[in-house]
Write an enzyme that holds these catalytic residues in place. Sequence first.
Site, PDB file in Angstrom:
ATOM      1  N   MET A   1       5.225   0.401   3.642  1.00 60.15           N
ATOM      2  CA  MET A   1       4.462  -0.270   2.689  1.00 60.15           C
ATOM      3  C   MET A   1       3.522  -1.312   2.896  1.00 60.15           C
ATOM      4  O   MET A   1       2.919  -1.882   2.186  1.00 60.15           O
ATOM      5  CB  MET A   1       5.137  -0.513   1.403  1.00 60.15           C
ATOM      6  CG  MET A   1       6.072   0.718   0.801  1.00 60.15           C
ATOM      7  SD  MET A   1       6.603   0.430  -0.895  1.00 60.15           S
ATOM      8  CE  MET A   1       5.392   0.615  -1.808  1.00 60.15           C
ATOM      9  N   ALA A   2       3.533  -1.416   4.383  1.00 66.97           N
ATOM     10  CA  ALA A   2       2.519  -2.601   4.969  1.00 66.97           C
ATOM     11  C   ALA A   2       3.115  -3.928   4.611  1.00 66.97           C
ATOM     12  O   ALA A   2       2.347  -4.684   4.292  1.00 66.97           O
ATOM     13  CB  ALA A   2       1.200  -2.208   4.878  1.00 66.97           C
ATOM     14  N   GLY A   3       4.294  -4.171   4.387  1.00 59.62           N
ATOM     15  CA  GLY A   3       5.028  -5.320   3.532  1.00 59.62           C
ATOM     16  C   GLY A   3       4.342  -6.632   4.681  1.00 59.62           C
ATOM     17  O   GLY A   3       4.268  -7.785   4.230  1.00 59.62           O
ATOM     18  N   GLY A   4       4.848  -6.302   5.881  1.00 58.81           N
ATOM     19  CA  GLY A   4       4.334  -7.550   6.843  1.00 58.81           C
ATOM     20  C   GLY A   4       3.170  -7.726   6.947  1.00 58.81           C
ATOM     21  O   GLY A   4       2.310  -8.857   6.743  1.00 58.81           O
TER      22      GLY A   4
ATOM     23  N   LYS B   1       0.947  -1.291   0.086  1.00 62.69           N
ATOM     24  CA  LYS B   1       0.170   0.106  -0.096  1.00 62.69           C
ATOM     25  C   LYS B   1       0.965   1.207  -0.152  1.00 62.69           C
ATOM     26  O   LYS B   1       2.110   1.276   0.237  1.00 62.69           O
ATOM     27  CB  LYS B   1      -1.004  -0.004   1.213  1.00 62.69           C
ATOM     28  CG  LYS B   1      -0.411  -0.166   2.687  1.00 62.69           C
ATOM     29  CD  LYS B   1       0.080   1.386   3.099  1.00 62.69           C
ATOM     30  CE  LYS B   1       0.939   1.453   4.543  1.00 62.69           C
ATOM     31  NZ  LYS B   1       1.424   2.659   4.971  1.00 62.69           N
TER      32      LYS B   1
ATOM     33  N   ASP C   1      -2.835  -2.099  10.492  1.00 58.26           N
ATOM     34  CA  ASP C   1      -2.897  -2.072   8.965  1.00 58.26           C
ATOM     35  C   ASP C   1      -3.458  -3.356   8.527  1.00 58.26           C
ATOM     36  O   ASP C   1      -3.606  -3.386   7.040  1.00 58.26           O
ATOM     37  CB  ASP C   1      -1.687  -1.788   8.375  1.00 58.26           C
ATOM     38  CG  ASP C   1      -1.097  -0.504   8.471  1.00 58.26           C
ATOM     39  OD1 ASP C   1      -1.977   0.376   8.731  1.00 58.26           O
ATOM     40  OD2 ASP C   1       0.063   0.018   8.323  1.00 58.26           O
TER      41      ASP C   1
ATOM     42  N   PRO D   1       9.551  -3.993  -0.385  1.00 58.32           N
ATOM     43  CA  PRO D   1      10.658  -3.823   0.425  1.00 58.32           C
ATOM     44  C   PRO D   1      10.341  -3.497   1.954  1.00 58.32           C
ATOM     45  O   PRO D   1       9.104  -3.560   2.527  1.00 58.32           O
ATOM     46  CB  PRO D   1      11.107  -1.992   0.128  1.00 58.32           C
ATOM     47  CG  PRO D   1      10.410  -1.801  -1.124  1.00 58.32           C
ATOM     48  CD  PRO D   1       9.263  -2.901  -1.224  1.00 58.32           C
ATOM     49  N   VAL D   2      11.362  -4.219   2.916  1.00 57.71           N
ATOM     50  CA  VAL D   2      11.039  -4.425   4.111  1.00 57.71           C
ATOM     51  C   VAL D   2      11.233  -2.961   5.161  1.00 57.71           C
ATOM     52  O   VAL D   2      12.191  -2.442   4.784  1.00 57.71           O
ATOM     53  CB  VAL D   2      11.957  -5.385   4.743  1.00 57.71           C
ATOM     54  CG1 VAL D   2      11.732  -5.650   6.378  1.00 57.71           C
ATOM     55  CG2 VAL D   2      11.538  -6.797   4.285  1.00 57.71           C
TER      56      VAL D   2
HETATM   57  P1  ATP Z   1       4.057  -0.355   7.954  1.00 62.24           P
HETATM   58  O1  ATP Z   1       3.930   0.395   6.501  1.00 62.24           O
HETATM   59  O2  ATP Z   1       2.785  -1.257   8.407  1.00 62.24           O
HETATM   60  O3  ATP Z   1       4.617   0.518   8.889  1.00 62.24           O
HETATM   61  P2  ATP Z   1       6.683  -1.314   7.041  1.00 62.24           P
HETATM   62  O4  ATP Z   1       6.688  -1.689   5.645  1.00 62.24           O
HETATM   63  O5  ATP Z   1       7.209  -0.175   7.594  1.00 62.24           O
HETATM   64  O6  ATP Z   1       5.238  -1.437   7.454  1.00 62.24           O
HETATM   65  P3  ATP Z   1       7.252  -4.096   7.434  1.00 62.24           P
HETATM   66  O7  ATP Z   1       8.134  -4.431   6.302  1.00 62.24           O
HETATM   67  O8  ATP Z   1       5.828  -4.539   7.455  1.00 62.24           O
HETATM   68  O9  ATP Z   1       7.379  -2.593   7.748  1.00 62.24           O
HETATM   69  O10 ATP Z   1       7.974  -4.815   8.798  1.00 62.24           O
HETATM   70  C1  ATP Z   1       8.999  -4.518   8.998  1.00 62.24           C
HETATM   71  C2  ATP Z   1       9.679  -5.228  10.414  1.00 62.24           C
HETATM   72  O11 ATP Z   1       8.676  -6.496  10.565  1.00 62.24           O
HETATM   73  C3  ATP Z   1      10.784  -5.922  10.298  1.00 62.24           C
HETATM   74  O12 ATP Z   1      11.567  -5.722  11.443  1.00 62.24           O
HETATM   75  C4  ATP Z   1      10.911  -7.261   9.951  1.00 62.24           C
HETATM   76  O13 ATP Z   1      11.736  -8.128  10.466  1.00 62.24           O
HETATM   77  C5  ATP Z   1       9.242  -7.612  10.736  1.00 62.24           C
HETATM   78  N1  ATP Z   1       8.750  -8.488   9.817  1.00 62.24           N
HETATM   79  C6  ATP Z   1       8.091  -9.602  10.472  1.00 62.24           C
HETATM   80  N2  ATP Z   1       7.413 -10.327   9.558  1.00 62.24           N
HETATM   81  C7  ATP Z   1       7.536  -9.751   8.278  1.00 62.24           C
HETATM   82  C8  ATP Z   1       7.165 -10.023   6.883  1.00 62.24           C
HETATM   83  N3  ATP Z   1       6.348 -10.940   6.750  1.00 62.24           N
HETATM   84  N4  ATP Z   1       7.556  -9.214   6.112  1.00 62.24           N
HETATM   85  C9  ATP Z   1       8.331  -7.986   6.362  1.00 62.24           C
HETATM   86  N5  ATP Z   1       8.744  -7.855   7.665  1.00 62.24           N
HETATM   87  C10 ATP Z   1       8.228  -8.540   8.611  1.00 62.24           C
END
Ligand code: ATP
Length: 288
Positions: A100-103, A11, A137, A95-96
């Site tokens: 982008m709500a990857g998890g 997202k 999210d 990207p982690v």
């Molecule tokens: P948001 O937009 O919801 O704030 P984000 O994109 O900033 O999420 P994510 O990539 O969802 O962050 O998550 C980051 C943290 O969650 C990392 O520390 C990662 O190790 C942990 N994590 C646990 N499970 C997952 C997963 N399936 N995918 C990505 N990160 C994960």
Amino acid sequence: MDEIRLKALAKINLGLDVTGCRDDGYHLVRMIMQTIHLFDSVQMEKTAEPGIQLSTNIRFLPVDEHNIAYKAARLLIEEFELTQGIHIDIKKCIPVSAGMAGGSTDAAAVLYGMNLLYDLRLSQKQLAKRALTLGADVPYCLMRGTALAEGIGEKLTRLPAVPRCPVVIAKPGISVSTKWVYDRLSLNEQTRHPDIDQLITDIRQQDLHAIASHMGNILEEVTVKEYPVIAQIKESLMNYGALNAMMSGSGPTVFALFEERSTAKDAADALRASGLARHIYVTTVFNV
Ligand code: ATP
């Protein structure tokens, strides 16, 4: 059905405002959420032996209960006392720690997929209730499309789909913790809030130029101050013809809306040549 493969969509936030803080520390938000055609592939397979096996193509991601997708599977296994197990393979493209709500989207895909695989017959509403226990999210990631998210992100109102348009995603080679950003946000009378209601009007009127011009993210002042590369990426995308460019969520990913795919591709190429961003994608908005 013994196996299912799902696209867990990323997202962006076309608008992100923070209006206050609850006693438990959660921030109250008003966000315009939008899914895009950038996704993790989540494959799930029933196994005869009980338990959860998780694999992923990203070396540093946890594959145990610290992975939110694992937590989603465990939640349903425990609640429904499932005797079979599950193997989940996640090919990450989102990207982690990127805003982008990857998890969250992986967790939503696991809830959705296990509901089908194990014939649990949970309604959308029942799934959303369980999703919220995993993260603010996650209910939106189940819903997808264009939506207003309020409360801590869980009060969702579906909005008309935004006009289909190219989107460039650019993440610099830094990671930002969502908690770190929210902890540093200070709200006072001087704080300039994005006009979320105006954005909703623009979306209802299907006016892409107006949507782009009213995009705003209150968290930029925290993250951009710390990481000036975000401002440089925005500037580059604007110089190459973006309607507007903004940080998504708590960052550091920047997204930019374009009118034409060719302009978006040229802007992405120019950004690649600059070396400012590590991950760059040209994609589009995803509407349900
Ligand atoms: P948001 O937009 O919801 O704030 P984000 O994109 O900033 O999420 P994510 O990539 O969802 O962050 O998550 C980051 C943290 O969650 C990392 O520390 C990662 O190790 C942990 N994590 C646990 N499970 C997952 C997963 N399936 N995918 C990505 N990160 C994960």
